[in-house]
Enzyme design. Structure first.
Site, PDB file in Angstrom:
ATOM      1  N   HIS A  23      22.038  32.975  80.360  1.00 33.75           N
ATOM      2  CA  HIS A  23      23.429  32.562  80.106  1.00 33.75           C
ATOM      3  C   HIS A  23      24.321  33.800  80.133  1.00 33.75           C
ATOM      4  CE1 HIS A  23      26.177  29.430  78.138  1.00 33.75           C
ATOM      5  NE2 HIS A  23      26.929  30.517  78.295  1.00 33.75           N
ATOM      6  N   HIS A  25      28.127  35.043  82.156  1.00 29.05           N
ATOM      7  CA  HIS A  25      29.242  34.670  83.030  1.00 29.05           C
ATOM      8  C   HIS A  25      29.667  35.860  83.880  1.00 29.05           C
ATOM      9  CE1 HIS A  25      30.267  30.673  81.279  1.00 29.05           C
ATOM     10  NE2 HIS A  25      29.655  31.180  80.223  1.00 29.05           N
ATOM     11  N   ASP A  27      32.465  36.356  85.450  1.00 30.16           N
ATOM     12  CA  ASP A  27      33.829  36.807  85.153  1.00 30.16           C
ATOM     13  C   ASP A  27      33.960  37.361  83.744  1.00 30.16           C
ATOM     14  OD1 ASP A  27      33.488  34.340  83.951  1.00 30.16           O
ATOM     15  OD2 ASP A  27      35.470  33.585  84.448  1.00 30.16           O
ATOM     16  N   GLY A 185      33.924  25.289  79.653  1.00 29.96           N
ATOM     17  CA  GLY A 185      35.296  25.020  79.238  1.00 29.96           C
ATOM     18  C   GLY A 185      35.312  24.395  77.859  1.00 29.96           C
ATOM     19  N   HIS A 212      27.154  23.467  78.868  1.00 25.74           N
ATOM     20  CA  HIS A 212      27.681  24.071  77.644  1.00 25.74           C
ATOM     21  C   HIS A 212      27.847  22.961  76.599  1.00 25.74           C
ATOM     22  CE1 HIS A 212      28.675  27.634  80.006  1.00 25.74           C
ATOM     23  NE2 HIS A 212      29.077  28.246  78.903  1.00 25.74           N
ATOM     24  N   GLU A 215      28.507  24.391  70.998  1.00 25.52           N
ATOM     25  CA  GLU A 215      29.049  25.703  70.658  1.00 25.52           C
ATOM     26  C   GLU A 215      30.246  25.504  69.743  1.00 25.52           C
ATOM     27  OE1 GLU A 215      30.884  29.727  72.791  1.00 25.52           O
ATOM     28  OE2 GLU A 215      30.857  27.819  73.871  1.00 25.52           O
ATOM     29  N   ASP A 304      26.216  35.924  77.238  1.00 25.50           N
ATOM     30  CA  ASP A 304      27.441  35.153  77.458  1.00 25.50           C
ATOM     31  C   ASP A 304      28.459  35.961  78.263  1.00 25.50           C
ATOM     32  OD1 ASP A 304      28.936  32.872  77.425  1.00 25.50           O
ATOM     33  OD2 ASP A 304      29.532  33.015  75.328  1.00 25.50           O
TER      34      ASP A 304
END
Length: 371
Positions: A23, A25, A27, A185, A212, A215, A304
């Protein structure tokens, strides 16, 4: 957790130990210096800082601020410099290099192709650029004596309406560097059930996907991701702790959803530092990964957003070693959990465990024999 040895690994041993990341990202992991250079090249003048060191601090402070608005602003800046083929190739290559230098031997890195179309790229061009970058990064890592394999996860944004399109894209490139699919998102107000057509399509195609869930939102999000959508893994899943009761005498009782997650060996993509920033946990010592690991859920350790959290896989494990006294045996347990849960064929997962991960840990453990 129990362990064969009481030796606690040093930061250097943690860095050298083979690690698996599920996991992360794209970006959320750029180098600050790269952001500054790409912003200058592309005429992006909205960066809060143009000194790389100060910019890195700004990202971490914004993520730690407790303000959702400031946290989301950080991604506006990274995505702004990820709009050309050249930028995507560079960023993906640097991602693979950085992970490999940190001891990561296998990684699945996710990104949303729909967020990189502002300069005229097509979805296909975005995927091909990122894949090219990952292959280049793997090559550079080998030249530097590191071994890593990187697969992409294509993410659809849960507030948008392109999930089926992105799922079809993931399926089209599943043999060309794309390992699976994800949605991300805001959870509240945007349940995964809004994208059932995408998940039904992926299941018909026998393809892999993670969601996701659990969380920022609680058990209903996890339940929907599993029972309505059929997710293979849970992105975060930290709120499964809400279905576990611990009595004053230490007796633990699992609710039906928690029991289902444990019994079915559903992987939890846990991201401790990120969870502290978003309020999903109050401290490393109180992070649910401690109890979930004791109860033998299939917990995995992840980063993350490395830039926003100022973290790496080694730093995540350093925090957990300090909080829970974890040893190399425990690190190996988390790593094998992650490799078992990867979206690549079984024989390739088994080869990574037996030929890379276990020998890597055995080599470090052998050092203690000569102390």
């Amino acid at each position: 957790m129990t362990s064969e040895t009481t030796n606690v690994p040093t930061p250097e041993q943690i860095r050298r130990a083979p690690k698996v990341l599920l996991h992360d990202h794209l970006d959320g992991g750029l180098r600050p210096a790269t952001i500054v250079e790409l912003a200058r090249e592309n005429g992006y003048d909205r960066l809060p800082e143009t000194d790389p060191e100060k910019l890195g601090i700004w990202f971490r402070e914004a993520a730690d601020s407790g303000s959702l608005e400031r946290y989301l602003e950080t991604f506006a800046h990274t995505c702004a410099v990820m709009q050309t083929r050249e930028a995507l190739v560079r960023i993906a290559a640097e991602c693979a290099e950085d992970l490999a230098a940190d001891g990561v031997v296998y990684a699945e890195v996710r990104y949303a192709p729909e967020q990189h179309l502002e300069a005229g790229l097509t979805l296909e061009q975005v995927v091909e650029a990122v894949n090219e970058g990952f292959r280049e990064g793997e090559r550079r890592a080998r030249e530097n004596g590191h071994r890593i394999r990187v697969g992409a996860l294509l993410t659809a944004m849960r507030h948008a309406a392109r999930a089926l399109e992105i799922a079809e894209l993931a399926n089209r490139y599943r043999d060309s560097g794309v390992a699976g699919f994800d949605i991300a998102g805001a959870e509240a107000g945007f349940p995964p059930t809004r994208h059932l057509d995408a998940f039904e399509y992926l299941k018909r195609e026998n393809n892999h996907f993670t969601i996701h869930a659990g969380e920022a939102f609680g058990l209903p999000s996890i339940w929907q991701a599993l029972q309505w959508c059929g997710a293979d893994r849970l992105g975060h899943g930290v709120r499964i702790i809400d279905d576990i009761e611990v009595a004053e005498d230490g007796t633990v009782e699992l609710g039906r959803l928690a029991s289902y997650v444990r019994d079915k060996r559903i992987p939890l993509e846990m991201c401790p530092t990120s969870n502290l920033q978003t309020g999903a946990a109050t401290s490393y010592e109180e992070h649910p990964i401690g109890l979930l690991s004791k109860l033998r859920f299939r917990a995995t350790v992840n980063t993350d957003n490395r830039l926003m959290s100022g973290t790496s896989m080694s730093r995540e494990f350093e925090h957990l070693v300090k909080a829970f006294g974890y040893t190399l045996d425990d690190m190996q347990w988390f790593t094998v959990n992650a490799m078992k849960s990867a979206f690549i064929p079984f024989d390739e997962r088994l080869a990574m465990i037996n030929d890379v991960i276990k020998p890597g840990y055995a080599e470090i453990k052998s050092e203690w024999l000569f102390r």
